[in-house]
Write an enzyme that holds these catalytic residues in place. Sequence first.
Site, PDB file in Angstrom:
ATOM      1  N   ARG A  78      21.482  49.289  47.894  1.00 14.05           N
ATOM      2  CA  ARG A  78      20.245  48.769  48.468  1.00 14.05           C
ATOM      3  C   ARG A  78      20.141  47.265  48.251  1.00 14.05           C
ATOM      4  O   ARG A  78      19.678  46.534  49.138  1.00 14.05           O
ATOM      5  CB  ARG A  78      19.029  49.482  47.863  1.00 14.05           C
ATOM      6  CG  ARG A  78      17.729  49.124  48.545  1.00 14.05           C
ATOM      7  CD  ARG A  78      16.549  49.854  47.945  1.00 14.05           C
ATOM      8  NE  ARG A  78      16.229  49.372  46.601  1.00 14.05           N
ATOM      9  CZ  ARG A  78      15.048  49.568  46.012  1.00 14.05           C
ATOM     10  NH1 ARG A  78      14.097  50.245  46.623  1.00 14.05           N
ATOM     11  NH2 ARG A  78      14.823  49.107  44.809  1.00 14.05           N
ATOM     12  N   ASP A 134      21.970  57.091  60.453  1.00 15.67           N
ATOM     13  CA  ASP A 134      21.336  56.359  59.356  1.00 15.67           C
ATOM     14  C   ASP A 134      21.978  55.001  59.112  1.00 15.67           C
ATOM     15  O   ASP A 134      21.738  54.053  59.841  1.00 15.67           O
ATOM     16  CB  ASP A 134      21.353  57.230  58.099  1.00 15.67           C
ATOM     17  CG  ASP A 134      20.472  56.691  56.980  1.00 15.67           C
ATOM     18  OD1 ASP A 134      19.818  55.658  57.178  1.00 15.67           O
ATOM     19  OD2 ASP A 134      20.423  57.319  55.908  1.00 15.67           O
ATOM     20  N   HIS A 191      16.305  63.205  55.457  1.00 15.23           N
ATOM     21  CA  HIS A 191      17.126  63.585  54.304  1.00 15.23           C
ATOM     22  C   HIS A 191      16.616  64.890  53.677  1.00 15.23           C
ATOM     23  O   HIS A 191      17.347  65.866  53.612  1.00 15.23           O
ATOM     24  CB  HIS A 191      17.227  62.481  53.250  1.00 15.23           C
ATOM     25  CG  HIS A 191      17.745  61.186  53.773  1.00 15.23           C
ATOM     26  ND1 HIS A 191      18.967  61.070  54.407  1.00 15.23           N
ATOM     27  CD2 HIS A 191      17.202  59.936  53.790  1.00 15.23           C
ATOM     28  CE1 HIS A 191      19.158  59.825  54.778  1.00 15.23           C
ATOM     29  NE2 HIS A 191      18.106  59.103  54.426  1.00 15.23           N
ATOM     30  N   ARG A 211       7.135  55.998  47.920  1.00 19.78           N
ATOM     31  CA  ARG A 211       7.113  54.885  46.976  1.00 19.78           C
ATOM     32  C   ARG A 211       6.708  53.578  47.650  1.00 19.78           C
ATOM     33  O   ARG A 211       6.257  52.644  46.988  1.00 19.78           O
ATOM     34  CB  ARG A 211       8.468  54.739  46.272  1.00 19.78           C
ATOM     35  CG  ARG A 211       9.607  54.301  47.143  1.00 19.78           C
ATOM     36  CD  ARG A 211      10.917  54.132  46.359  1.00 19.78           C
ATOM     37  NE  ARG A 211      11.976  53.585  47.179  1.00 19.78           N
ATOM     38  CZ  ARG A 211      12.805  54.299  47.929  1.00 19.78           C
ATOM     39  NH1 ARG A 211      12.690  55.613  47.952  1.00 19.78           N
ATOM     40  NH2 ARG A 211      13.737  53.725  48.660  1.00 19.78           N
ATOM     41  N   GLU A 244      15.076  61.558  49.083  1.00 19.68           N
ATOM     42  CA  GLU A 244      16.493  61.225  49.221  1.00 19.68           C
ATOM     43  C   GLU A 244      17.150  61.108  47.853  1.00 19.68           C
ATOM     44  O   GLU A 244      18.333  61.439  47.699  1.00 19.68           O
ATOM     45  CB  GLU A 244      16.652  59.912  49.994  1.00 19.68           C
ATOM     46  CG  GLU A 244      18.088  59.490  50.223  1.00 19.68           C
ATOM     47  CD  GLU A 244      18.210  58.216  51.038  1.00 19.68           C
ATOM     48  OE1 GLU A 244      19.342  57.833  51.364  1.00 19.68           O
ATOM     49  OE2 GLU A 244      17.168  57.603  51.363  1.00 19.68           O
ATOM     50  N   HIS A 293      11.212  58.857  55.138  1.00 20.58           N
ATOM     51  CA  HIS A 293      12.268  59.162  54.167  1.00 20.58           C
ATOM     52  C   HIS A 293      11.657  60.055  53.089  1.00 20.58           C
ATOM     53  O   HIS A 293      10.646  59.688  52.486  1.00 20.58           O
ATOM     54  CB  HIS A 293      12.785  57.891  53.491  1.00 20.58           C
ATOM     55  CG  HIS A 293      13.570  56.977  54.378  1.00 20.58           C
ATOM     56  ND1 HIS A 293      13.341  55.624  54.443  1.00 20.58           N
ATOM     57  CD2 HIS A 293      14.606  57.213  55.211  1.00 20.58           C
ATOM     58  CE1 HIS A 293      14.194  55.065  55.267  1.00 20.58           C
ATOM     59  NE2 HIS A 293      14.973  56.007  55.757  1.00 20.58           N
ATOM     60  N   TYR A 306      11.906  48.432  59.948  1.00 21.08           N
ATOM     61  CA  TYR A 306      10.978  47.882  58.952  1.00 21.08           C
ATOM     62  C   TYR A 306      11.180  46.393  58.666  1.00 21.08           C
ATOM     63  O   TYR A 306      10.477  45.828  57.827  1.00 21.08           O
ATOM     64  CB  TYR A 306      11.045  48.672  57.641  1.00 21.08           C
ATOM     65  CG  TYR A 306      12.421  48.797  57.019  1.00 21.08           C
ATOM     66  CD1 TYR A 306      12.951  47.796  56.212  1.00 21.08           C
ATOM     67  CD2 TYR A 306      13.178  49.938  57.206  1.00 21.08           C
ATOM     68  CE1 TYR A 306      14.196  47.923  55.628  1.00 21.08           C
ATOM     69  CE2 TYR A 306      14.424  50.081  56.629  1.00 21.08           C
ATOM     70  CZ  TYR A 306      14.930  49.065  55.835  1.00 21.08           C
ATOM     71  OH  TYR A 306      16.170  49.199  55.265  1.00 21.08           O
TER      72      TYR A 306
END
Length: 446
Positions: free
Chosen positions: A83, A319, A268, A207, A234, A231, A122
Amino acid sequence: MPLTTYWLEHAWLGTHVEPGVALDAGGDGRITALRTGVETPPPGAEVLRGLTVPGLANAHSHAFHRALRSLVQVGSGTFWTWRDFMYKVAQNLTPDSYFALARAVYAEMALAGITNVGEFHYVHHAPGGAPYADPNAMGEALIEAAAAAGIRITLLDTAYLSAGFGQAPSPHQLRFSDGTADAWAERVSALKPRAHALIGAAIHSVRAVPAGQLATVAGWAEERRAPLHVHLSEQTAENDACQEAHGCTPTQLLADHGVLGPRTTGVHNTHLTDIDIALLGGTATGTCMCPTTERDLADGIGPAGRLQHAGSPLSLGSDSHAVIDLLEEARAMELNERLRSRTRGHWTANALLTAATADGHAALGLADAGRLEAGALADFTTIALDSVRTAGAVPRLGAETAVFAATAADVRHTVVGGRHIVRDGAHALVPDVPSALAESIAALRA
């Protein structure tokens, strides 16, 4: 556009493969008639040799992740270190560079038989979080990129407000955030659908959207009867943090705030409890499995079979675009389940193709796509039955050949709205897709 007749050497009609099918595509981009038992091509018909199936639906895409391919395979690491690398690429995007990259990525999808993409979008603002002069400049770039590549798009404009359960966005995340769900809703309401584009919504994750603001995003989608994606579970770390913050699983939190339902798709859905599975199935909330990314990031194998049995429709996505190959995604879902259970045959080839076609389009708000029948959108793709991977197959077992042997490289033709976008493996609108990919990715590293 006048009526066009296509002659399909073999066609998958949802339950079986039919030889010799004539398909008429009208000027409105829909199938006007389908005739079986047509042994030879009618005069003037476009001949599609191989197996023709409805256009594939890529229900979960992050177009800019295509720039990460191979770079994130050096060394080891975790989802979270991956990430961090992704954030660095996101920082270099501009509306112009994102258009160039997405056009090339969507062209790659067309070459793979994909006629519709769900773009989970996003990256909204400039680095640092300041809006562009057009606050939707990045989303508009993606919509225009899909048009330039000749495919449909459902832009799943994503609310991404927090670094995690109330934490302020990190510096890398500032360009993702509108500050509040109300501000997100105001911005996304200015986006308008087009002939090739629908506007949907997404909650990045539990989150990234504070619990008290989940209902705002869900309400926006409900008011417009728009698809809503999220999401979901995951990573086990997300589950643990949600339990600590709210005393429940992410699925339960979404249920408590009115997010689940038949127009919602959880992406997911990997680490679920029995109660989570019952909640998702009981509300007919969909599940988008992304097996190539889930194994690439070592996420785990989600309980796809149990979810579908509980009532959750299955769709498929590429994805992060470790590869762009919906046939591989379909194959991987079955083969992953075989590895886990040590038994074979959890889904038939017909069921896996349905997840890649009709159910994928439905998850993106297109209930009139994904079927070869009169009235449906004239979106379809033809897979070679004479390549080194597929040669020797029995045509009546074309579905099994497509799912368990073919790859994206075997796609010969792609037609969207009755218009040939890929002909004999060449893209009609983007003449050199590899160069377009290489140049747009190199620009992000400059």
